[in-house]
Design an enzyme around this catalytic site. Structure first.
Site, PDB file in Angstrom:
ATOM      1  N   SER A  55       0.646  -1.357   0.201  1.00 24.62           N
ATOM      2  CA  SER A  55      -0.071  -0.094   0.082  1.00 24.62           C
ATOM      3  C   SER A  55       0.804   1.491  -0.220  1.00 24.62           C
ATOM      4  O   SER A  55       1.720   1.382   0.919  1.00 24.62           O
ATOM      5  CB  SER A  55      -0.849   0.061   1.124  1.00 24.62           C
ATOM      6  OG  SER A  55      -0.134  -0.212   2.618  1.00 24.62           O
ATOM      7  N   LEU A  56       0.630   2.091  -0.884  1.00 23.28           N
ATOM      8  CA  LEU A  56       1.263   3.425  -1.147  1.00 23.28           C
ATOM      9  C   LEU A  56       0.658   4.755  -0.705  1.00 23.28           C
ATOM     10  O   LEU A  56       0.820   5.775  -1.430  1.00 23.28           O
ATOM     11  CB  LEU A  56       2.121   3.289  -2.521  1.00 23.28           C
ATOM     12  CG  LEU A  56       2.623   2.310  -3.262  1.00 23.28           C
ATOM     13  CD1 LEU A  56       3.209   2.200  -4.522  1.00 23.28           C
ATOM     14  CD2 LEU A  56       3.839   1.803  -2.040  1.00 23.28           C
ATOM     15  N   GLY A  57      -0.107   4.500   0.253  1.00 21.73           N
ATOM     16  CA  GLY A  57      -0.984   5.978   0.453  1.00 21.73           C
ATOM     17  C   GLY A  57      -1.867   6.162  -0.515  1.00 21.73           C
ATOM     18  O   GLY A  57      -2.366   5.639  -1.259  1.00 21.73           O
ATOM     19  N   GLY A 104      -1.562   4.935  -4.311  1.00 18.16           N
ATOM     20  CA  GLY A 104      -2.156   3.644  -4.688  1.00 18.16           C
ATOM     21  C   GLY A 104      -1.672   2.574  -3.983  1.00 18.16           C
ATOM     22  O   GLY A 104      -1.337   2.463  -3.003  1.00 18.16           O
ATOM     23  N   GLY A 161      -5.277  -0.121   5.022  1.00 17.22           N
ATOM     24  CA  GLY A 161      -4.296  -1.230   4.742  1.00 17.22           C
ATOM     25  C   GLY A 161      -5.159  -2.391   4.911  1.00 17.22           C
ATOM     26  O   GLY A 161      -4.957  -3.371   3.794  1.00 17.22           O
ATOM     27  N   ASP A 162      -5.835  -2.639   6.165  1.00 14.95           N
ATOM     28  CA  ASP A 162      -6.557  -3.699   6.201  1.00 14.95           C
ATOM     29  C   ASP A 162      -7.586  -4.006   5.173  1.00 14.95           C
ATOM     30  O   ASP A 162      -7.860  -4.989   4.744  1.00 14.95           O
ATOM     31  CB  ASP A 162      -7.158  -3.692   7.455  1.00 14.95           C
ATOM     32  CG  ASP A 162      -6.103  -3.586   8.522  1.00 14.95           C
ATOM     33  OD1 ASP A 162      -5.228  -4.070   8.709  1.00 14.95           O
ATOM     34  OD2 ASP A 162      -6.557  -3.006   9.604  1.00 14.95           O
TER      35      ASP A 162
END
Length: 302
Positions: free
Chosen positions: A214-216, A219, A245-246
């Site tokens: 996950s890259l905030g 994306g 993220g979950d």
């Protein structure tokens, strides 16, 4: 079926303030809520809402553990937790004047012998996939995650800190680091999407079939046997990033469990996460029309 293991669950308290927080000042919240939390628990809640077959297990104790059991029961999430003596931790998120503050407890001291009870519980449900998510409480080392992965024929996914990822020695079906965790696990640069993709490839070589990063706001990406897929984030009004993220991981696991492609799985994860960040806390949003959102997510091979 996807079984989730949360070694260090929490009751998540989310408080909202109209004004900035100041040292020494008494701040009164305009809104407050409690949610059953912990990465594995969050994932099971999202999976249940996505109509995926799931069971949540892990370690619970005290009045906070009782709250989590009751909360999950009321929301229709199947559970089978192992009891411990000390209370489950309480974590607080404060939302104030556009800022987010997180205050987390370490959790109760736990003896490693409880892992035998957890693996027995997992085997009793015969899952196809097992997710181990979240931090480890005091008393447990990363080798307990390897023990869970080796205890059955299931494919194991992990969503843990970068230092824990680096210490794992087993073979895993999937890892879900964020950007910082990806850097910590590999020692690689992660400033750009291309660098994150290369770091994810390196992590795969260490025993992870797939890596979902996950890259905030940029994306997310998925590195798998057929290469790396990148998906841009949806343009939505972000209220709270807790559980994002979950949610991404839940969407990916649900899609992979249905036999969908890596592109579709990543798109599903981004679509689920986009619904979750539009509300405060880790409560489960409405996922009606999610397939259309998934199809609208733009993915490309890197």
């Amino acid at each position: 079926m996807i079984l989730t293991v949360t070694f260090n669950p929490a009751v998540d308290q989310t408080m909202t303030f109209d004004e900035s927080l100041r040292p020494g000042a008494v701040s009164r919240a305009t809104d407050a809520r409690f949610d059953a939390g912990g990465k594995g628990i969050n994932v099971s809640q999202y999976l249940a809402a996505l109509d995926a077959d799931t069971v949540a297990t892990g370690l619970l104790g005290g009045f906070t553990g009782t709250y989590i059991r009751q909360s999950l029961s009321e929301s229709g999430v199947p559970t089978d937790f192992v009891d411990i003596d000390e209370p489950t931790r309480l974590n607080t998120t404060a939302l104030a004047a556009g800022e987010e503050y997180k205050l987390n407890q370490n959790g109760p001291d736990v003896d490693a012998s409880v892992v035998d009870d957890l693996t027995a519980t997992a085997r009793s449900h015969g899952p196809d996939r097992v997710l181990v998510g979240g931090s480890l409480p005091p008393g447990l080392d990363p080798d307990v995650i390897d023990r869970v992965a080796d205890a059955g024929e299931w494919r194991t996914a992990v969503d843990v800190g970068g230092d824990v990822l680096a210490a794992l020695e087993g073979e895993y079906g999937l890892a879900k680091p964020n950007r910082d965790e990806l850097a910590a696990a590999t020692g690689a640069a992660v400033e750009t999407v291309a660098e994150c993709a290369e770091a994810a490839r390196r992590l795969r070589e260490r025993g992870f079939e797939r890596v979902v990063a996950s890259l905030g706001g940029e994306g997310a990406l998925l590195a798998g046997p057929d290469g790396v897929v990148f998906a841009e984030a949806f343009d939505v009004d972000v209220v709270d990033t807790v559980g994002a993220g979950d949610a991404l991981l839940s969407g990916v696991l649900a899609a992979l469990d249905r036999g969908l492609s890596d592109e579709a799985a990543l798109g599903n994860g981004v679509a689920v996460a986009s619904r979750v960040v539009q509300r405060a806390g880790t409560s489960v949003p409405d996922f009606e029309g999610l397939d259309a959102d998934r199809d609208a997510v733009e993915t490309r091979r890197l």
